[in-house]
Design a protein around this motif. Structure first.
Motif, PDB file in Angstrom:
ATOM      1  N   LEU A   1      39.049   8.889  47.287  1.00  0.00           N
ATOM      2  CA  LEU A   1      39.416   9.261  45.920  1.00  0.00           C
ATOM      3  C   LEU A   1      39.408  10.779  45.754  1.00  0.00           C
ATOM      4  O   LEU A   1      40.342  11.355  45.175  1.00  0.00           O
ATOM      5  N   VAL A   2      38.376  11.419  46.262  1.00  0.00           N
ATOM      6  CA  VAL A   2      38.283  12.882  46.156  1.00  0.00           C
ATOM      7  C   VAL A   2      39.458  13.545  46.871  1.00  0.00           C
ATOM      8  O   VAL A   2      40.093  14.462  46.344  1.00  0.00           O
ATOM      9  N   VAL A   3      39.770  13.061  48.079  1.00  0.00           N
ATOM     10  CA  VAL A   3      40.890  13.616  48.852  1.00  0.00           C
ATOM     11  C   VAL A   3      42.198  13.455  48.089  1.00  0.00           C
ATOM     12  O   VAL A   3      43.003  14.398  47.988  1.00  0.00           O
ATOM     13  N   LEU A   4      42.427  12.260  47.526  1.00  0.00           N
ATOM     14  CA  LEU A   4      43.668  12.003  46.790  1.00  0.00           C
ATOM     15  C   LEU A   4      43.765  12.857  45.524  1.00  0.00           C
ATOM     16  O   LEU A   4      44.842  13.337  45.168  1.00  0.00           O
ATOM     17  N   MET A   5      42.626  13.049  44.836  1.00  0.00           N
ATOM     18  CA  MET A   5      42.642  13.863  43.619  1.00  0.00           C
ATOM     19  C   MET A   5      43.015  15.300  43.953  1.00  0.00           C
ATOM     20  O   MET A   5      43.866  15.905  43.296  1.00  0.00           O
ATOM     21  N   TYR A   6      42.366  15.850  44.979  1.00  0.00           N
ATOM     22  CA  TYR A   6      42.659  17.236  45.359  1.00  0.00           C
ATOM     23  C   TYR A   6      44.077  17.357  45.918  1.00  0.00           C
ATOM     24  O   TYR A   6      44.793  18.318  45.615  1.00  0.00           O
ATOM     25  N   PHE A   7      44.469  16.385  46.732  1.00  0.00           N
ATOM     26  CA  PHE A   7      45.825  16.398  47.299  1.00  0.00           C
ATOM     27  C   PHE A   7      46.873  16.366  46.194  1.00  0.00           C
ATOM     28  O   PHE A   7      47.845  17.138  46.208  1.00  0.00           O
ATOM     29  N   SER A   8      46.682  15.471  45.230  1.00  0.00           N
ATOM     30  CA  SER A   8      47.647  15.336  44.135  1.00  0.00           C
ATOM     31  C   SER A   8      47.724  16.623  43.319  1.00  0.00           C
ATOM     32  O   SER A   8      48.813  17.093  42.977  1.00  0.00           O
ATOM     33  N   GLY A   9      46.547  17.173  42.978  1.00  0.00           N
ATOM     34  CA  GLY A   9      46.534  18.396  42.189  1.00  0.00           C
ATOM     35  C   GLY A   9      47.226  19.554  42.886  1.00  0.00           C
ATOM     36  O   GLY A   9      48.037  20.270  42.285  1.00  0.00           O
ATOM     37  N   ILE A  10      46.928  19.733  44.182  1.00  0.00           N
ATOM     38  CA  ILE A  10      47.544  20.829  44.949  1.00  0.00           C
ATOM     39  C   ILE A  10      49.041  20.634  45.051  1.00  0.00           C
ATOM     40  O   ILE A  10      49.832  21.580  44.883  1.00  0.00           O
ATOM     41  N   MET A  11      49.467  19.398  45.336  1.00  0.00           N
ATOM     42  CA  MET A  11      50.892  19.131  45.490  1.00  0.00           C
ATOM     43  C   MET A  11      51.664  19.359  44.191  1.00  0.00           C
ATOM     44  O   MET A  11      52.795  19.868  44.208  1.00  0.00           O
TER      45      MET A  11
END
Length: 864
Positions: A326-336
């Motif tokens: 979840l943390v990885v996806l949240m950061y990935f989504s925000g950066i993208m």
């Protein structure tokens, strides 16, 4: 026959495994087959044309249509005389029936699954009897509808197409009266012997099941705005269902669809493409979505069984994995999202980048995109820190984003990603247990790098796109060009608003900023130490530069004491716990748990090997900080060649009339003034340091004996405070000070005299204290943490000098005992070492020294 039955019975586990694998294979195969018939592009177009309330109503109808099938499982468990939890019955029944809808085989799959889930605690023969009675009534509802459909064809309007399927309707309609007659006539234990009440309930359940199926199909057609005659569609649907079940094709896939496409096309002016869309939505809302919910229930039950079998470890691992993902996806989504608004053309030019980013060009304007991207990063911080306060805001943000995506720019990839994020957030709720966010250096570093890079990149590219900027003089990378200044400005405005939102949200996550432990209570601490004992670090608590944490056992007795200082998100514990050793494990566990709840990470500084073994069980890493010099007092003597220099020193001080004395408190003001003069002269321009070392504080010195060396004129030229250890095993000293004009060897004279006094008092050994970094990180095979610690301390020598310390202590040491620092695996070793350097070498000013030993009434302790 008995031998054959016994052979099957002995291999029941194997056959169950084969059955489950077969069902999984069938289900996966059918899902793949259905997937081939589903065009996601077509679904997208259909959903874009339909109002959201119609889609919601279709979904609700499909879910409600599954519920009548619960009746089979209620009747089955009542027949088996089993009382099971309603939640378990709901989940397993949903799972069994939705899997059966996909897998088919005339209901045989559902019988096998019901045997597996409901027959474990019951005799096998009894289960088979009960299941056989259920099986024969599964199609009674379809049979009733077949008779009704035949009547509708016979007396209704028909263009000749439906009448050709009359034979199938008659055949299906005969099933119900034949079964009803057989169950009434036969008295065997498999088909007969069914109470009338149960027969009526099974028939009603089956009738309601098929009513739900038919209603779902018809309602979807009506909501799509398709003109059709209900009296013609019902017989066609029932006939197609009968043919599909008789063929035993899983899900009636193929035969049902073909017949419906041909039939609906010939019955009216419905275009074939519309019929295909109708069937597509029917399969989605009645088969696929309920089945996916059933998969969730299946995984939940499977995880519960595995969790019970393996002592809860699988659940802990899955929750931890879900949280990290979840943390990885949240950061990935925000950066993208931020990147797609910063360099949008890059996602056009590079196909792999576009594939990697599901968010590209699905958010209409720059402003909400930037706001959303940075908001996801901020929410990701709260989730990563496991703060409970982040749960509802994250759910709200994801739902808002999902609604924005559906209403403004429908994208299946974004919807799927957001749905996954929602599932992970909900599944990770138990991991969000901390009551506040303590914004640590580690967090600030990671977030600072990400936010700074994204913001700087955005601003720099904006400046680069200004009309006044001389592009013609530079090689311009095309994807760095914005379509307009207005677009960039809206995004920049989003960054500014997000920065304010970030500040507010971080403050919200921080909560009341509560710390753990309590201020020093001298009376309680002294009582505990005198009752249960202490160690060579216990007395440092009375410097009053640390907080104390007191453990109370099950008998409401205060038995263990820890002294620590909170710095950033780290609670740095000084030395081993004091008190009753038998309670150390419980005390340390309680301290770690409470610190964790409030967002702090304990660091245990300069502890013994016994505590290393204990804390390693709690998931702590450790590094060696140095070695402690121990002098064996029982065997200490000045005789022998090795001690010749020490004998000479002692004789010289005796001849010159220097005296050694041990002074006991309370000390007169004149004595304290004389000691302070010695201390100030020894310090010179240097600052006092605390935490792991004592400093000159009158209140602190009044708590222990002081060993002094006096000159012929009765002046104190050197002193050492004898630190109480509250046990008879070891002795040690704290402050060591001497005048600049004191004769050489004065500290040797002082040490040896203290050795002799303690030896006479029956103390076993003398602790000369740490030699920091003694044999730490010097080998190429040392732990990387110890190598890093060595470097940090190497560059920190300007704060504290370690050179020659081991060499001096080695003159007297009988043995060297290692000391360690332990830290949580969630901490960075670099930041741990920096925190230790700062806190252990922080100068003590005069104001601080005056406050020590006095209750800090003005300190904000109301939070605790």
């Amino acid at each position: 026959m008995k031998a054959i039955l016994q052979w099957f019975k002995n291999r029941a586990g194997f056959f169950k495994t084969v059955f489950v694998i077969s069902v999984l294979f069938i289900v996966i195969s059918e899902l793949l087959s259905i997937g081939k018939t589903i065009s996601f592009e077509q679904l997208k177009m259909i959903f874009l044309d339909l109002p959201i309330w119609k889609i919601a109503l279709m979904l609700l109808t499909g879910l409600v249509a599954v519920t009548p099938m619960f009746g089979y499982d209620i009747i089955l468990n009542r027949t088996l005389e089993q009382k099971i939890k309603k939640s378990y019955l709901f989940e397993t029944s949903w799972m069994i029936n939705t899997i059966n809808n996909i897998a088919g085989f005339g209901g045989l799959i559902s019988i096998g699954l019901r045997s597996e889930f409901y027959g474990k605690e019951t005799d096998g023969k009894k289960v088979v009897k009960a299941l056989s009675k259920i099986l024969i009534f599964l199609l009674s509802g379809l049979s009733i509808y077949s008779l009704l459909s035949f009547i509708m064809v016979l007396f209704g309007h028909d263009n000749g197409f439906l009448s050709q399927y009359s034979i199938w309707l008659i055949g299906g309609g005969l099933y119900f009266p034949i079964i009803l007659l057989l169950t009434a006539i036969r008295k065997d234990e498999y088909i007969g012997d069914i109470p009338l009440n149960s027969r009526l309930q099974l028939m009603l359940t089956s009738f309601l099941e098929w009513t739900g199926v038919l209603a779902t199909f018809l309602l979807i057609g009506k909501l799509m705005g398709i003109p059709f005659h209900t009296a013609q569609v019902i017989p066609l649907f029932i006939a197609a269902s009968v043919i599909g079940i008789i063929s035993m094709i899983p899900g009636a896939l193929g035969s049902f669809d073909i017949m419906m496409i041909l039939g609906l096309s010939s019955l009216g002016s419905i275009p074939r493409e519309t019929v295909i869309a109708w069937l597509l939505l029917y399969r989605l809302f009645y088969y696929i979505i309920p089945f996916l919910i059933g998969v969730v229930f299946f995984l939940k039950n499977l995880s519960s069984n595995l969790n019970d079998r393996y002592s809860g470890i699988p659940r802990e691992l899955s929750i931890e994995l879900s949280h990290k993902l979840l943390v990885v996806l949240m950061y990935f989504s925000g950066i993208m999202i931020v990147l797609s608004t910063t360099i949008p053309e890059a996602f056009n030019q590079f196909h792999w980048l576009k594939q990697l980013n599901p968010w590209s060009f699905h958010l209409l304007t720059q402003f909400p995109a930037v706001l959303l991207g940075f908001s996801l990063l901020i929410m990701g911080r709260g989730i990563a820190a496991r703060v409970a306060r982040a749960y509802l805001p994250t759910i709200g943000l994801l739902l808002l984003t999902l609604a924005y995506t559906v209403f403004k720019d429908m994208s299946w990839s974004v919807v799927i990603l957001l749905t996954l994020l929602l599932i992970f957030v909900i599944f990770s709720k138990k991991e969000l247990y901390r009551k506040q966010l303590v914004y640590s250096w580690e967090m600030k570093t990671v977030d600072g790098i990400i936010f700074s890079v994204l913001m700087v990149l955005y601003v720099v590219i904006g400046v680069y796109n200004l009309p006044a900027f001389p592009h013609h003089q530079h090689h311009v990378i095309s994807f760095f060009l914005f379509p307009s200044e207005r677009v960039w400005l809206s995004g920049f405005l989003g960054i500014l608003i997000t920065a304010m939102f970030m500040f507010v949200f971080i403050r919200y996550l921080q909560g009341e900023k509560r710390t753990i432990g309590e201020a020093l209570d001298r009376d309680r601490a002294m009582k505990l130490l005198k009752t249960y004992g202490g160690n060579t670090d216990s007395q440092l608590l009375f410097l009053d530069d640390k907080d104390m944490y007191v453990y109370t056992n099950s008998f409401e007795e205060e038995t263990v004491l820890l002294q620590f200082k909170t710095f950033n998100n780290k609670c740095i514990v000084m030395g081993d716990p004091s008190g009753a050793k038998e309670d150390f494990t419980d005390a340390v566990e309680q301290f770690i748990h409470e610190a964790d709840i409030w967002g702090y990470l304990p660091v245990f500084y300069e502890v013994s090997e016994s505590l290393v073994l204990l804390l390693h069980e709690f998931g702590y890493d450790f590094i060696k900080m140095g070695e402690e010099a121990h002098v064996d007092l029982a065997n200490f003597t000045l005789s022998g060649k090795k001690r010749r220099a020490d004998r000479a020193t002692m004789n010289r001080f005796d001849k010159e009339d220097y005296r050694f004395e041990v002074l006991s408190p309370p000390f007169l003001p004149e004595t304290m003034a004389e000691l302070k003069a010695v201390s100030d002269e020894w310090l010179g321009n240097r600052k006092e340091k605390g935490f792991s070392l004592g400093f000159f504080s009158e209140e602190y010195l009044q708590l222990s004996d002081i060993a002094v060396v006096k000159s012929k004129a009765d002046d104190i030229i050197a002193f050492a405070t004898i630190m109480p250890t509250y046990n008879k095993a070891e002795g040690t000293i704290d402050l060591m000070r001497y005048k600049q004009d004191a004769p050489s060897g004065v500290m040797d004279f002082l040490f040896i005299s203290i050795f002799n006094v303690m030896k006479e008092d029956g103390i076993s050994y003398f602790n000369m204290g740490m030699a920091p970094l003694s044999n730490v990180g010097t080998s190429r095979k040392s732990f990387i943490q110890e190598r890093i610690a060595f470097l940090v301390y190497k560059f920190g020598t300007s704060f504290y000098s370690f050179q020659g310390l081991r060499a001096y202590k080695n003159k007297y040491a009988s043995s060297w005992v290692p000391r360690y620092t332990l830290y949580s695996r969630d901490s960075s070793i670099i930041y741990v070492m920096i925190a230790l350097l700062i806190i252990d070498n922080a100068p003590i000013d005069k104001t601080t020294k005056q406050l020590h030993g006095i209750k800090k009434i003005l300190k904000n302790r109301y939070q605790r």
